[in-house]
Scaffold this active site. Sequence first.
Site, PDB file in Angstrom:
ATOM      1  CD  GLU A   1       0.635  -4.344   9.625  1.00  0.00           C
ATOM      2  OE1 GLU A   1      -0.225  -3.792  10.337  1.00  0.00           O
ATOM      3  OE2 GLU A   1       0.566  -4.419   8.379  1.00  0.00           O
TER       4      GLU A   1
ATOM      5  N   PRO B   1      -5.317  -5.541   1.012  1.00  0.00           N
ATOM      6  CG  PRO B   1      -3.499  -4.725   2.241  1.00  0.00           C
ATOM      7  CD  PRO B   1      -4.331  -4.435   1.044  1.00  0.00           C
TER       8      PRO B   1
ATOM      9  CG  ASP C   1      -6.386  -1.764  14.670  1.00  0.00           C
ATOM     10  OD1 ASP C   1      -5.419  -1.240  15.255  1.00  0.00           O
ATOM     11  OD2 ASP C   1      -7.135  -1.143  13.899  1.00  0.00           O
ATOM     12  CB  SER C   2      -8.337  -5.064   9.431  1.00  0.00           C
ATOM     13  OG  SER C   2      -9.710  -4.699   9.343  1.00  0.00           O
ATOM     14  CB  THR C   3      -6.879  -1.480   6.017  1.00  0.00           C
ATOM     15  OG1 THR C   3      -6.577  -2.843   5.643  1.00  0.00           O
ATOM     16  CG2 THR C   3      -5.580  -0.754   6.343  1.00  0.00           C
ATOM     17  CG  ASP C   4     -11.749   1.065   5.457  1.00  0.00           C
ATOM     18  OD1 ASP C   4     -11.382   2.157   5.005  1.00  0.00           O
ATOM     19  OD2 ASP C   4     -12.127   0.898   6.642  1.00  0.00           O
TER      20      ASP C   4
ATOM     21  CD  GLN D   1      -0.928  -0.975   3.587  1.00  0.00           C
ATOM     22  OE1 GLN D   1      -2.165  -0.983   3.617  1.00  0.00           O
ATOM     23  NE2 GLN D   1      -0.225  -1.680   4.449  1.00  0.00           N
TER      24      GLN D   1
ATOM     25  CG  HIS E   1      -5.611   2.797  19.175  1.00  0.00           C
ATOM     26  ND1 HIS E   1      -5.012   3.931  18.657  1.00  0.00           N
ATOM     27  CD2 HIS E   1      -5.647   1.902  18.156  1.00  0.00           C
ATOM     28  CE1 HIS E   1      -4.657   3.690  17.407  1.00  0.00           C
ATOM     29  NE2 HIS E   1      -5.037   2.482  17.068  1.00  0.00           N
TER      30      HIS E   1
END
Length: 284
Positions: free
Chosen positions: A107, A163, A156-159, A32, A63
């Site tokens: 990650e 990935p 706790d991911s991206t949209d 990314q 968080h």
Amino acid sequence: MDDLWYSEYHTENVRFSIRVTRQLHSEKSDYQRIAVYETPEFGRFLTLDGVMMLTERDEFIYHEMITHIPMAVNPDIRRVLVIGAGDGGVLRELAKYDSVEEIDLVEIDRRVIEVCREFLPQTACGFDNPKVRVLIGDGIRHVRRVDNRYDLIIVDSTDPTGPGEVLFTKEFYGSCLHALTEHGIMVNQHESPFYAADAQTMQRTHRRIAQTFPLARVYQAHIPTYPSGHWLFGFASKGLHPLRDFQPALWEALGIRTKYYTPHLHRGAFYLPKYVEDMLADNE
Ligand code: SAM
């Protein structure tokens, strides 16, 4: 002050802009585009593929809410799996619990961790915790390989694009269910109910989790820099209920310092607007 702005499209007709004093970093990793900006209003912030991930000023909301809600329901959480979370903010909040013995962080993009360590020490300090084992890889491949191991999984991911897409699939949730112990809890970044595209993603995600876990609930927080500011989290478990099994006195006795989460807010977060309740009910 020169007129430099960071803009993010929340829909094709809605743009969110923040005045920027300078861009501190920008690179294309294997996964990314990673960028860090300096701003007068929100401090520094991280974007991935042009999408706001966190700002120094409001990251505490996200968080704290993704970490303290499950930790206040099950005081016996010892082993935690954190998926994504390359900025370290979740790790910083988990470090407040002496009861936690092991944290695996998976990650996919090593460069996110390295960039956050260099430019965002406010959250990356979470990596200094000796209980943390950092694994670079795809979260779905990790959970496929473990069984009955974690008391808590924090996604706790991206949209669900790029990935992050695999972390919103039924297969992934099924693997998380098997990776959890008997009193296991999974919490996840659950998008938003307001704009159509986010609401569709949220409903699809809820449907998949509700079809996989014996208990699936949704809670909310108010995050100024996320689309509409009304953000949701998923709470799924094999039986533990986020309100019935909530133990405020035990949590308060820990003396943990927070800026957003409180035991009162814990309850309130699960009382959702009627239109959101209806969206969830349609997908259970
Ligand atoms: N806490 C912030 C938030 O509220 O969105 C940021 C989340 S963190 C930066 C999202 C992380 O998920 C990114 O670092 C990204 O590289 C990672 N990620 C995306 N897909 C992944 C996958 N399949 N496995 C592991 N990590 C993944």
